[in-house]
Write a protein that holds these residues in place. Structure first.
Motif, PDB file in Angstrom:
ATOM      1  N   ILE A 164     -13.609  -0.809  -1.654  1.00 42.08           N
ATOM      2  CA  ILE A 164     -13.223   0.040  -0.712  1.00 42.08           C
ATOM      3  C   ILE A 164     -11.756   0.861  -0.469  1.00 42.08           C
ATOM      4  CG2 ILE A 164     -14.212   1.624   0.890  1.00 42.08           C
ATOM      5  CD1 ILE A 164     -16.440   0.766  -0.629  1.00 42.08           C
ATOM      6  N   MET A 165     -11.095  -0.098  -0.174  1.00 39.74           N
ATOM      7  CA  MET A 165      -9.711   0.143   0.357  1.00 39.74           C
ATOM      8  C   MET A 165      -8.917  -0.169  -0.693  1.00 39.74           C
ATOM      9  SD  MET A 165      -9.457   0.430   3.715  1.00 39.74           S
ATOM     10  CE  MET A 165      -7.799   0.596   3.767  1.00 39.74           C
ATOM     11  N   LYS A 166      -9.471  -0.387  -1.529  1.00 35.25           N
ATOM     12  CA  LYS A 166      -8.588  -0.366  -3.429  1.00 35.25           C
ATOM     13  C   LYS A 166      -8.183   1.054  -3.176  1.00 35.25           C
ATOM     14  CE  LYS A 166      -7.816  -2.695  -7.749  1.00 35.25           C
ATOM     15  NZ  LYS A 166      -7.919  -3.668  -8.228  1.00 35.25           N
ATOM     16  N   ARG A 167      -9.869   1.712  -3.163  1.00 38.56           N
ATOM     17  CA  ARG A 167     -10.089   3.058  -3.967  1.00 38.56           C
ATOM     18  C   ARG A 167      -9.359   3.356  -3.126  1.00 38.56           C
ATOM     19  NH1 ARG A 167     -15.143   0.639  -5.674  1.00 38.56           N
ATOM     20  NH2 ARG A 167     -15.856   1.662  -4.211  1.00 38.56           N
ATOM     21  N   TYR A 168      -9.202   3.604  -1.763  1.00 41.43           N
ATOM     22  CA  TYR A 168      -8.587   4.601  -1.214  1.00 41.43           C
ATOM     23  C   TYR A 168      -7.324   4.279  -0.916  1.00 41.43           C
ATOM     24  CZ  TYR A 168      -7.287   6.606   3.801  1.00 41.43           C
ATOM     25  OH  TYR A 168      -6.518   6.950   4.526  1.00 41.43           O
ATOM     26  N   VAL A 169      -6.486   3.094  -1.183  1.00 40.04           N
ATOM     27  CA  VAL A 169      -5.301   3.173  -1.080  1.00 40.04           C
ATOM     28  C   VAL A 169      -4.329   3.404  -2.160  1.00 40.04           C
ATOM     29  CG1 VAL A 169      -3.462   0.695  -1.631  1.00 40.04           C
ATOM     30  CG2 VAL A 169      -5.362   1.069   0.602  1.00 40.04           C
ATOM     31  N   THR A 170      -4.824   3.481  -3.456  1.00 39.99           N
ATOM     32  CA  THR A 170      -4.772   3.886  -4.328  1.00 39.99           C
ATOM     33  C   THR A 170      -5.010   5.589  -4.616  1.00 39.99           C
ATOM     34  OG1 THR A 170      -5.424   1.903  -5.998  1.00 39.99           O
ATOM     35  CG2 THR A 170      -5.044   4.138  -7.368  1.00 39.99           C
ATOM     36  N   ALA A 171      -5.849   5.905  -3.857  1.00 43.46           N
ATOM     37  CA  ALA A 171      -5.735   7.448  -3.680  1.00 43.46           C
ATOM     38  C   ALA A 171      -4.390   8.635  -3.421  1.00 43.46           C
ATOM     39  CB  ALA A 171      -7.186   7.836  -3.722  1.00 43.46           C
ATOM     40  N   VAL A 172      -4.550   7.651  -2.158  1.00 42.36           N
ATOM     41  CA  VAL A 172      -3.130   7.683  -1.213  1.00 42.36           C
ATOM     42  C   VAL A 172      -1.937   7.296  -1.482  1.00 42.36           C
ATOM     43  CG1 VAL A 172      -2.040   7.497   1.522  1.00 42.36           C
ATOM     44  CG2 VAL A 172      -4.616   7.284   0.727  1.00 42.36           C
ATOM     45  N   ASP A 173      -2.032   6.487  -2.372  1.00 45.35           N
ATOM     46  CA  ASP A 173      -0.205   6.225  -2.912  1.00 45.35           C
ATOM     47  C   ASP A 173       0.257   7.509  -3.853  1.00 45.35           C
ATOM     48  OD1 ASP A 173      -0.352   4.017  -1.172  1.00 45.35           O
ATOM     49  OD2 ASP A 173      -0.292   2.343  -2.523  1.00 45.35           O
ATOM     50  N   ALA A 174      -1.050   7.710  -4.527  1.00 46.02           N
ATOM     51  CA  ALA A 174      -0.858   8.357  -6.310  1.00 46.02           C
ATOM     52  C   ALA A 174      -0.713   9.618  -5.057  1.00 46.02           C
ATOM     53  CB  ALA A 174      -1.713   8.568  -6.384  1.00 46.02           C
ATOM     54  N   TYR A 175      -1.039  10.618  -4.180  1.00 36.18           N
ATOM     55  CA  TYR A 175      -1.430  11.648  -3.824  1.00 36.18           C
ATOM     56  C   TYR A 175       0.813  11.615  -3.168  1.00 36.18           C
ATOM     57  CZ  TYR A 175      -1.395  15.926  -1.117  1.00 36.18           C
ATOM     58  OH  TYR A 175      -0.609  16.606  -0.725  1.00 36.18           O
ATOM     59  N   PHE A 176       0.920  10.510  -2.322  1.00 35.05           N
ATOM     60  CA  PHE A 176       2.316  10.539  -1.815  1.00 35.05           C
ATOM     61  C   PHE A 176       2.996  10.441  -2.722  1.00 35.05           C
ATOM     62  CE2 PHE A 176       0.242  10.272   1.986  1.00 35.05           C
ATOM     63  CZ  PHE A 176       0.535  11.133   2.997  1.00 35.05           C
ATOM     64  N   GLN A 177       2.965   9.592  -4.129  1.00 35.94           N
ATOM     65  CA  GLN A 177       3.795   9.819  -5.193  1.00 35.94           C
ATOM     66  C   GLN A 177       3.941  11.018  -5.501  1.00 35.94           C
ATOM     67  OE1 GLN A 177       2.667   6.290  -7.369  1.00 35.94           O
ATOM     68  NE2 GLN A 177       2.793   4.847  -6.034  1.00 35.94           N
ATOM     69  N   SER A 178       2.655  11.919  -6.180  1.00 36.95           N
ATOM     70  CA  SER A 178       2.606  12.754  -6.988  1.00 36.95           C
ATOM     71  C   SER A 178       3.922  14.453  -5.831  1.00 36.95           C
ATOM     72  CB  SER A 178       1.268  13.699  -7.030  1.00 36.95           C
ATOM     73  OG  SER A 178       0.907  14.267  -5.875  1.00 36.95           O
ATOM     74  N   LEU A 179       4.122  13.582  -4.477  1.00 36.64           N
ATOM     75  CA  LEU A 179       4.774  15.012  -3.900  1.00 36.64           C
ATOM     76  C   LEU A 179       6.432  14.082  -3.578  1.00 36.64           C
ATOM     77  CD1 LEU A 179       2.670  15.268  -1.047  1.00 36.64           C
ATOM     78  CD2 LEU A 179       2.668  17.069  -2.512  1.00 36.64           C
ATOM     79  N   GLY A 180       6.459  13.052  -4.283  1.00 38.78           N
ATOM     80  CA  GLY A 180       7.736  12.575  -4.627  1.00 38.78           C
ATOM     81  C   GLY A 180       8.706  11.762  -3.461  1.00 38.78           C
ATOM     82  N   ALA A 181       7.279  10.627  -2.996  1.00 37.76           N
ATOM     83  CA  ALA A 181       7.024   9.920  -1.642  1.00 37.76           C
ATOM     84  C   ALA A 181       9.023   8.512  -2.275  1.00 37.76           C
ATOM     85  CB  ALA A 181       6.240   9.118  -0.769  1.00 37.76           C
ATOM     86  N   LYS A 182       9.489   8.736  -1.606  1.00 36.12           N
ATOM     87  CA  LYS A 182      10.826   7.191  -1.874  1.00 36.12           C
ATOM     88  C   LYS A 182      10.178   6.275  -1.256  1.00 36.12           C
ATOM     89  CE  LYS A 182      14.371  11.121  -2.126  1.00 36.12           C
ATOM     90  NZ  LYS A 182      15.511  11.204  -1.650  1.00 36.12           N
ATOM     91  N   GLN A 183       9.764   6.186  -0.589  1.00 39.35           N
ATOM     92  CA  GLN A 183       9.135   4.716   0.294  1.00 39.35           C
ATOM     93  C   GLN A 183       7.808   4.756  -0.481  1.00 39.35           C
ATOM     94  OE1 GLN A 183      11.298   2.615   1.109  1.00 39.35           O
ATOM     95  NE2 GLN A 183      13.216   3.462   1.437  1.00 39.35           N
ATOM     96  N   PRO A 184       6.831   3.702  -0.045  1.00 37.21           N
ATOM     97  CA  PRO A 184       5.574   3.600  -0.459  1.00 37.21           C
ATOM     98  C   PRO A 184       4.701   3.732   0.673  1.00 37.21           C
ATOM     99  CG  PRO A 184       6.525   1.106   0.171  1.00 37.21           C
ATOM    100  CD  PRO A 184       7.264   1.903  -0.020  1.00 37.21           C
ATOM    101  N   VAL A 185       3.624   4.180   0.985  1.00 42.84           N
ATOM    102  CA  VAL A 185       2.668   4.340   2.287  1.00 42.84           C
ATOM    103  C   VAL A 185       2.364   3.160   2.866  1.00 42.84           C
ATOM    104  CG1 VAL A 185       0.689   5.034   2.920  1.00 42.84           C
ATOM    105  CG2 VAL A 185       1.794   7.128   0.914  1.00 42.84           C
ATOM    106  N   ARG A 186       3.031   3.309   4.079  1.00 42.44           N
ATOM    107  CA  ARG A 186       2.612   1.569   4.923  1.00 42.44           C
ATOM    108  C   ARG A 186       1.154   2.155   5.351  1.00 42.44           C
ATOM    109  NH1 ARG A 186       7.026  -1.772   4.830  1.00 42.44           N
ATOM    110  NH2 ARG A 186       8.507   0.163   4.060  1.00 42.44           N
ATOM    111  N   TYR A 187       0.431   1.291   5.538  1.00 46.73           N
ATOM    112  CA  TYR A 187      -0.729   1.359   6.365  1.00 46.73           C
ATOM    113  C   TYR A 187      -1.143   0.946   7.371  1.00 46.73           C
ATOM    114  CZ  TYR A 187      -2.381   3.534   2.224  1.00 46.73           C
ATOM    115  OH  TYR A 187      -2.119   4.482   0.719  1.00 46.73           O
ATOM    116  N   TYR A 188      -1.915   1.301   8.700  1.00 45.63           N
ATOM    117  CA  TYR A 188      -2.114   0.321   9.551  1.00 45.63           C
ATOM    118  C   TYR A 188      -3.073  -0.728  10.268  1.00 45.63           C
ATOM    119  CZ  TYR A 188      -0.029  -0.211  14.723  1.00 45.63           C
ATOM    120  OH  TYR A 188       0.296  -0.298  15.039  1.00 45.63           O
TER     121      TYR A 188
END
Length: 696
Positions: free
Chosen positions: A223-247
């Motif tokens: 569940i977390m893998k699918r969520y993290v993959t989707a969120v990371d891909a979305y932010f990368q599509s917006l040009g994120a220069k740093q990896p998303v951090r999760y709390y």
């Protein structure tokens, strides 16, 4: 901050909060309705709100963020609703039922209740496969691993469509080779599954705790893998220069890969940041004893900080599942703005734990909800602006709220709508006060010695009533209260916990050397991890602890120590720290008894640069901020009192407001009950104090 912005996102049951800080110290808060069916949709909606206010598209904002941090309820919701992945367990033959045996007892509070149902098993019995292997408590191999048994288990898992596998063998923490080899076979035969090894996730003694922790992790990992993959891909599509951090539940940040591998750390992701935020907003007032309460749309979360240190739990039953890894101690109950009022079989009014959530939401939202909620009661009593919440973005229907309370509660109980609404308000407050007592009085703390910090969008309407009921005289309520957990994320550090088992009596140089060796090993892992993440030596901080007990004791206590070489010269400091901690917990110590270590732990921090502190300028005085008056209810008789309504946006530092009053901030509504005074501090928080004569 290395870039222009830092973004924190906290996904709750009803709203997803967004906090955007810039280099100047300005902090902006945004809210979007949560979308449980697709959590990334709420993130897109929130970023659209940010883009609208800044006049800059999201693909220009995100590349200018040094950190984008996400706190999520995805793992928690999957565990609550039992909608995790289909999991299998490979364990030592004969130990297939340890999850259901549960050490032979039920949770505290239900131990002697014969009618209390057993917990739902995350891995059904037919997917728990025992294999021949056995390691003794000395680390000696008594029975070699039967690889054919592992392959047979994999064949069953393949036929059943298992997505994720946990492996947990007896005494694997002393000899992990069997688990590792079994893991190699699983990866060979089931290359698509997510794999969890108990000896890697939770390398500490206690087989049941380790197995249960591994199973929970495996259950949530896909569940977390699918969520993290989707969120990371979305932010990368917006040009994120740093990896998303999760709390994480331990109160620190982690990259997405770590959250996938250690999904159990995501369970309390959202509320775990509240203590950091609570301490931060209390610093200007010199307060270190803090109770932070967060009332959102669905739940009410409580955390406690004593002398600047937040309680950490290990080896607890969370939602009926034993979890060994460290977690910020959060008391959670079903009390939020969406909590539903109902009448029980005795004809008494009750509140929650059922919630209207964000869909359909409270009746006043006008989205199809028909049942009366806390938000409906607050609107009926005159606390909430009938023109809408979140600056008017969320319109409210007073008539629908009134009708819901009248039809479902007032008429059946022969009460006026106002009295019924105040009854709802009082009952939900009593539920929350009981939760506060559980983290204070029941644990030996006097709540009157603490400051109450309000977080969450719904808390501010209840905060003075809660303080009255619990006997607290001082409240700190930030302007950012409704997004305080998201704010807590952007001021937190990267944090990883590393553990090792060390069953050693503190009687010889060999024992001391072994402990020191283990510390160096696990800390090297953490340092390497953080260096790969871009942290340098001066930004890496290590804190150590040990689980210790007197020889012959069954349970151990956790003792914190400083960083020093553990040897014959320094071991006295370790033993003295244990005696002191034992006496704090149990009122006695045994200085002449032999002490033994069970486990060791190092918490490795990557210290993140903090944004500049928010400041409030002069602004206008309180009397010039009155924008209207509403008739509001402050007593059980349901009588309405003409109450001034203040616009919180233009208020300047030093503005002072006496209750009864309502202060409307963009994302929260503050109810100042009779007998209370609120003063806006330059730090951006309202310091609320009880009048000397006492509140109502």
């Amino acid at each position: 901050m290395k870039s222009e912005y830092r973004l924190g996102i906290d996904a709750g049951g009803t709203f997803t909060d967004f906090v955007l800080a810039d280099k100047s110290g300005q902090v902006r808060l945004f809210k979007a309705l949560s979308t449980p069916q697709d959590p990334t949709l709420a993130i897109k909606n929130g970023l659209a709100l940010i883009s609208e206010e800044l006049g800059v598209p999201a693909n220009q904002i995100i590349p200018n963020c040094d950190l984008c941090i996400n706190g999520t309820t995805v793992g928690l919701n999957a565990l609550i609703t039992h909608k995790g992945a289909k999991a299998g367990l490979i364990c030592t033959a004969g130990h297939e039922d340890s999850l259901e045996i549960r050490l032979g007892h039920k949770e505290d509070g239900y131990r002697y209740d014969p009618e209390y149902p057993p917990a739902t098993m995350l891995v059904p019995r037919y997917l728990r496969r025992g294999v021949q292997e056995r390691v003794l408590s000395t680390g000696e191999v008594r029975t070699p691993l039967n690889e054919a048994d592992v392959r047979a288990a994999c064949e069953v898992f393949k036929a059943e469509g298992v997505e994720t596998v946990a492996i947990s063998f007896v005494w694997s923490v002393l000899y992990p080779d069997h688990e590792r080899r079994a893991g190699e076979i699983v990866r060979e035969m089931l290359p698509g599954v997510v794999l969890t090894l108990g000896s890697e996730l939770y390398p500490q003694v206690r087989e049941y705790t380790r197995t249960s922790t591994a199973v929970v992790n495996a259950y949530l990992a896909p569940i977390m893998k699918r969520y993290v993959t989707a969120v990371d891909a979305y932010f990368q599509s917006l040009g994120a220069k740093q990896p998303v951090r999760y709390y994480q539940s331990n109160g620190g940040l982690a990259i997405g890969q770590a959250m996938t591998d250690r999904s159990v750390y995501a369970i309390n992701s959202g509320p775990a940041s509240a203590p950091a935020a609570g301490q931060y907003v209390c610093e200007p007032f010199g307060k270190k004893d803090v109770i932070t309460v967060d009332m959102g749309g669905t739940s009410f979360d409580i955390t406690l900080t004593k002398d600047g240190s937040t309680n950490i739990n290990k080896n607890i039953d969370f939602l009926r599942y034993r979890i060994g890894v460290p977690m910020i101690q959060v008391e959670t109950l079903g009390a939020g703005g969406g909590s539903i009022g109902w009448i029980d079989e005795m004809g008494l009014m009750q509140m929650g734990p059922q919630s209207a959530g964000s869909d359909p939401g409270p009746a006043c939202y006008g989205q199809g909800g028909k049942l009366p909620t806390v938000s409906d009661a607050n609107l009926v009593m005159g606390y909430l602006n009938p023109d809408g919440l979140v600056g008017g973005r969320l319109p409210l229907s007073y008539q629908k709220a009134h009708d819901a309370v009248k039809t479902n509660l007032a008429d059946p109980l022969d009460l006026s709508v106002e009295r019924a609404a105040y009854g709802m308000f009082t009952i939900v407050n009593a539920n929350m006060v009981n939760g506060i007592r559980r983290v204070t009085v029941e644990r030996g703390y006097d709540p009157r010695d603490f400051v109450l910090v309000g977080a969450g969008g719904a808390t501010a309407a209840h905060i003075t009533a809660l303080a009255d009921a619990i006997g607290i005289d001082t409240i700190v309520l930030p302007k950012l209260a409704s997004g305080l957990c998201a704010f807590g994320q952007i001021i937190s550090d990267v944090k990883y916990n590393y553990m090792a088992t060390a069953p050693l009596r503190l009687e010889s140089d060999a024992a001391y050397a072994r402990i020191d060796e283990l510390y160096n090993q696990i800390e090297a892992q953490g340092i390497a991890h953080l260096k790969d993440d871009g942290f340098k030596g001066k930004d890496i901080v290590i804190k150590r602890s040990l689980d210790m007990r007197y020889v012959g004791q069954v349970h151990e206590c956790t003792v914190e120590i400083d960083n020093f070489k553990v040897d014959a010269k320094s071991i006295g400091k370790v033993i003295a720290a244990f005696h002191k901690r034992h006496e704090q917990l149990y009122t006695y110590s045994e200085p002449h008894s032999v002490v033994e270590v069970v486990n060791i732990e190092s918490t490795v921090y990557g210290v993140v640069e903090k944004p500049a502190r928010m400041t409030i300028g002069k602004g206008v005085s309180a009397d010039k901020a009155i924008k209207a008056h509403r008739d509001a209810v402050f007593s059980a008789d349901g009588k309405r009192v003409k109450t001034p309504i203040y616009d919180g946006t233009p208020l300047g530092a030093g503005a002072t407001i006496h209750g009864p009053a309502v202060i409307e901030e963009v994302t929260t509504t503050i109810v100042v009950e009779p007998g209370w005074t609120a003063r806006l501090d330059e730090s951006g928080s309202y310091l609320m104090t009880r009048d000397k004569k006492g509140a109502k």
